[in-house]
Design a protein around this motif. Structure first.
Motif, short mmCIF file in Angstrom:
data_model
loop_
_atom_site.label_atom_id
_atom_site.label_comp_id
_atom_site.label_asym_id
_atom_site.label_seq_id
_atom_site.Cartn_x
_atom_site.Cartn_y
_atom_site.Cartn_z
N TRP A 81 47.33 25.19 51.28
CA TRP A 81 47.36 26.59 50.88
C TRP A 81 47.89 26.68 49.46
O TRP A 81 48.80 25.93 49.09
N ASN A 103 39.65 31.30 50.88
CA ASN A 103 40.37 31.72 52.09
C ASN A 103 41.62 30.88 52.33
O ASN A 103 42.31 31.07 53.33
N MET A 162 46.57 32.72 48.71
CA MET A 162 47.25 33.99 48.96
C MET A 162 48.01 34.39 47.70
O MET A 162 48.74 33.59 47.14
N LEU A 189 49.66 42.79 54.46
CA LEU A 189 48.82 41.61 54.29
C LEU A 189 47.38 42.10 54.32
O LEU A 189 46.98 42.79 55.26
N GLN A 190 46.64 41.76 53.30
CA GLN A 190 45.27 42.24 53.18
C GLN A 190 44.37 41.07 52.82
O GLN A 190 44.74 40.18 52.05
N HIS A 191 43.18 41.10 53.36
CA HIS A 191 42.18 40.09 53.03
C HIS A 191 40.97 40.78 52.43
O HIS A 191 40.54 41.82 52.93
N ASN A 192 40.45 40.21 51.36
CA ASN A 192 39.17 40.65 50.81
C ASN A 192 39.16 42.11 50.38
O ASN A 192 38.32 42.88 50.82
N ASP A 228 37.42 36.99 48.32
CA ASP A 228 37.69 36.40 49.62
C ASP A 228 39.01 35.62 49.64
O ASP A 228 39.05 34.45 49.99
N PHE A 229 40.09 36.27 49.23
CA PHE A 229 41.41 35.67 49.28
C PHE A 229 42.40 36.69 49.83
O PHE A 229 42.13 37.89 49.82
N ALA A 230 43.51 36.20 50.34
CA ALA A 230 44.52 37.08 50.94
C ALA A 230 45.49 37.57 49.88
O ALA A 230 45.74 36.90 48.88
N ARG A 231 46.01 38.75 50.11
CA ARG A 231 47.03 39.33 49.23
C ARG A 231 48.18 39.80 50.10
O ARG A 231 47.97 40.43 51.12
#
Length: 189
Positions: free
Chosen positions: A26, A108, A111, A126-129, A150-153
């Protein structure tokens, strides 16, 4: 041979399968601005989250790689990379994009930790995309990922500027004691 070992001794089989198929790493990136001038400001909560994660794992961000302070470690048996881009907030994609490319990470497995003035102070999401929501740091990251989102935040709420205060001045201001208390509990996990 591996099938025989895994049937005979499941612990050995699990150990060997981990060696054959190690977990993907990661990349955790905290957004912020470098230098003491910006330490403790609302815009630097992403940096603070990376520092807290590094401290909890006993690793130091003392290397420079792809224009970022950088460290490597493990959470369990999963390799992780921690990064604090030193390009200033609005250009942090210049660091984040090359880091993901260097390690050949799918997005993916990335983060990004960043401030969010749309969330109340001390709230995490936590949010994705998602989009960049006019956050110039996120816009830079998305641009350097060639528009791929297409990555997490991990969005860290810092609250909205009071009254008619300039949003840019608000972001670069240090937290008052009440706001600092609200964000400290989420950063010092």
């Amino acid at each position: 041979m591996l099938r025989c070992l895994s049937r005979e001794n499941s612990a050995v089989g699990r150990s060997l399968s981990t060696c054959v198929n190690p977990p993907l790493p990661w990349l955790f990136v905290g957004l912020g601005n470098p230098g003491d001038k910006f330490k403790g400001t609302r815009h630097n909560v992403g940096f603070e989250m990376i520092d807290a994660l590094a401290d909890s794992l006993g690793i130091s961000l003392n290397n420079v790689h792809c224009k970022a302070l950088f460290a490597q470690g493990f959470i369990g048996n999963v390799p992780i990379f921690l990064a604090k881009p030193q390009t200033y907030m609005n250009l942090c994609g210049e660091s984040t994009g090359p880091l993901a490319a260097y390690y050949k990470l799918p997005l993916n497995r990335v983060m990004v930790f960043h401030d969010d003035k749309e969330l109340p102070c001390g709230v995490l999401r936590l949010q994705h995309n998602g989009g960049h929501s006019s956050h110039d740091g996120l816009k830079s990251v998305i641009d350097h990922f060639r528009g791929n989102r297409d990555f997490a935040r991990l969005r860290i709420g810092i609250g909205r500027p009071p009254g008619q205060m300039d949003p840019k001045a608000f972001l670069l201001q240090k937290f008052n004691s009440l706001a600092r208390e609200r964000v400290s509990w989420i950063i010092c996990f």
